[in-house]
Design a protein around this motif. Structure first.
Motif, PDB file in Angstrom:
ATOM      1  N   UNK A   1       0.848  -1.177   0.000  1.00  0.00           N
ATOM      2  CA  UNK A   1       0.000   0.000   0.000  1.00  0.00           C
ATOM      3  C   UNK A   1       0.893   1.239   0.000  1.00  0.00           C
ATOM      4  N   UNK A   2       0.745   2.059  -1.006  1.00  0.00           N
ATOM      5  CA  UNK A   2       1.543   3.285  -1.098  1.00  0.00           C
ATOM      6  C   UNK A   2       0.647   4.486  -0.839  1.00  0.00           C
ATOM      7  N   UNK A   3       1.119   5.355   0.046  1.00  0.00           N
ATOM      8  CA  UNK A   3       0.358   6.546   0.420  1.00  0.00           C
ATOM      9  C   UNK A   3       1.293   7.730   0.564  1.00  0.00           C
ATOM     10  N   UNK A   4       0.674   8.890   0.809  1.00  0.00           N
ATOM     11  CA  UNK A   4       1.419  10.124   1.054  1.00  0.00           C
ATOM     12  C   UNK A   4       0.952  10.725   2.362  1.00  0.00           C
ATOM     13  N   UNK A   5       1.916  11.145   3.186  1.00  0.00           N
ATOM     14  CA  UNK A   5       1.596  11.802   4.454  1.00  0.00           C
ATOM     15  C   UNK A   5       1.278  13.267   4.200  1.00  0.00           C
ATOM     16  N   UNK A   6       0.865  13.966   5.247  1.00  0.00           N
ATOM     17  CA  UNK A   6       0.461  15.366   5.108  1.00  0.00           C
ATOM     18  C   UNK A   6       1.585  16.272   4.599  1.00  0.00           C
ATOM     19  N   UNK A   7       2.838  15.863   4.797  1.00  0.00           N
ATOM     20  CA  UNK A   7       3.962  16.663   4.285  1.00  0.00           C
ATOM     21  C   UNK A   7       4.348  16.246   2.852  1.00  0.00           C
ATOM     22  N   UNK A   8       3.503  15.431   2.213  1.00  0.00           N
ATOM     23  CA  UNK A   8       3.671  14.914   0.844  1.00  0.00           C
ATOM     24  C   UNK A   8       4.775  13.868   0.706  1.00  0.00           C
ATOM     25  N   UNK A   9       5.349  13.430   1.832  1.00  0.00           N
ATOM     26  CA  UNK A   9       6.352  12.363   1.757  1.00  0.00           C
ATOM     27  C   UNK A   9       5.645  11.026   1.504  1.00  0.00           C
ATOM     28  N   UNK A  10       6.290  10.204   0.705  1.00  0.00           N
ATOM     29  CA  UNK A  10       5.734   8.909   0.325  1.00  0.00           C
ATOM     30  C   UNK A  10       5.981   7.888   1.427  1.00  0.00           C
ATOM     31  N   UNK A  12       5.242   3.601   2.292  1.00  0.00           N
ATOM     32  CA  UNK A  12       4.720   2.305   1.861  1.00  0.00           C
ATOM     33  C   UNK A  12       4.433   1.479   3.103  1.00  0.00           C
ATOM     34  N   UNK A  13       3.230   0.940   3.156  1.00  0.00           N
ATOM     35  CA  UNK A  13       2.817   0.162   4.321  1.00  0.00           C
ATOM     36  C   UNK A  13       2.523  -1.259   3.872  1.00  0.00           C
ATOM     37  N   UNK A  14       3.159  -2.187   4.559  1.00  0.00           N
ATOM     38  CA  UNK A  14       2.950  -3.594   4.253  1.00  0.00           C
ATOM     39  C   UNK A  14       2.393  -4.271   5.509  1.00  0.00           C
ATOM     40  N   UNK A  15       1.081  -4.547   5.512  1.00  0.00           N
ATOM     41  CA  UNK A  15       0.498  -5.220   6.684  1.00  0.00           C
ATOM     42  C   UNK A  15       1.104  -6.606   6.873  1.00  0.00           C
ATOM     43  N   UNK A  16       1.128  -7.056   8.115  1.00  0.00           N
ATOM     44  CA  UNK A  16       1.714  -8.352   8.443  1.00  0.00           C
ATOM     45  C   UNK A  16       0.785  -9.516   8.123  1.00  0.00           C
ATOM     46  N   UNK A  17      -0.500  -9.218   7.973  1.00  0.00           N
ATOM     47  CA  UNK A  17      -1.475 -10.293   7.792  1.00  0.00           C
ATOM     48  C   UNK A  17      -2.667  -9.779   6.997  1.00  0.00           C
ATOM     49  N   UNK A  18      -3.626 -10.656   6.797  1.00  0.00           N
ATOM     50  CA  UNK A  18      -4.865 -10.305   6.113  1.00  0.00           C
ATOM     51  C   UNK A  18      -5.670  -9.319   6.976  1.00  0.00           C
ATOM     52  N   UNK A  37      -4.118   0.090  10.521  1.00  0.00           N
ATOM     53  CA  UNK A  37      -4.446   1.028   9.461  1.00  0.00           C
ATOM     54  C   UNK A  37      -5.845   0.716   8.951  1.00  0.00           C
ATOM     55  N   UNK A  38      -6.643   1.771   8.770  1.00  0.00           N
ATOM     56  CA  UNK A  38      -7.934   1.614   8.108  1.00  0.00           C
ATOM     57  C   UNK A  38      -7.738   2.070   6.679  1.00  0.00           C
ATOM     58  N   UNK A  39      -7.918   1.143   5.737  1.00  0.00           N
ATOM     59  CA  UNK A  39      -7.787   1.419   4.310  1.00  0.00           C
ATOM     60  C   UNK A  39      -9.187   1.526   3.733  1.00  0.00           C
ATOM     61  N   UNK A  40      -9.502   2.679   3.175  1.00  0.00           N
ATOM     62  CA  UNK A  40     -10.817   2.892   2.590  1.00  0.00           C
ATOM     63  C   UNK A  40     -10.941   2.179   1.248  1.00  0.00           C
TER      64      UNK A  40
END
Length: 136
Positions: A1-10, A12-18, A37-40
């Motif tokens: 999962x790739x996202x951007x924080x409020x400061x526009x920095x990239x 990447x979040x990799x959950x450990x499980x389903x 993390x809640x992913x919409x």
């Protein structure tokens, strides 16, 4: 999962499980023992950044602690997810707990909703699946 924080920095979040929970608007993934993390789901309504900020600043008793609002794009136009504290189930059945336990938890919930209302925040998803009663 790739996202951007409020400061526009990239980020990447990799959950450990389903996903550990699936709701109408998204999935909850456990990141570690303390955060999730809640992913919409694409196309579903998301939390508005100004509401996220109010909710985070109020740091209400009985509500999950928020960390980062994450965007799908570097221009910070589309909210995609947020990171919050993870809460473990304590295994207590509310029906077997003392009445005071239930009353205390419901008072905390009521007071928090009152504070949100006073700050112009309408709580639209107050449903049993989104409520965790516990000692902490």
């Amino acid at each position: 999962m790739k996202y951007y924080k409020e400061d526009s920095s990239k980020i990447e979040i990799i959950p450990r499980e389903e996903p550990v929970y699936f709701g109408e608007q998204g999935y909850i993934y456990k990141l570690d023992e303390n955060k999730c993390i809640k992913k919409y789901i694409d196309g579903m309504p998301t939390i508005k950044p100004e509401i996220f900020k109010i909710y985070k600043e109020l740091s209400l008793e009985g509500y999950s602690r928020l960390h980062d609002l994450l965007y799908k794009d570097p221009e910070l136009q589309k909210v995609g997810a947020y990171i919050s504290d993870w809460y473990k189930k304590d295994g207590n059945n509310i029906l077997f707990m003392p009445v005071e336990y239930t009353i205390e938890n419901l008072n905390i919930l009521y007071n928090s909703i009152k504070i949100l209302s006073e700050n112009g925040v309408l709580v639209k998803d107050l449903i049993p699946q989104n409520i965790i009663l516990g000692r902490d």
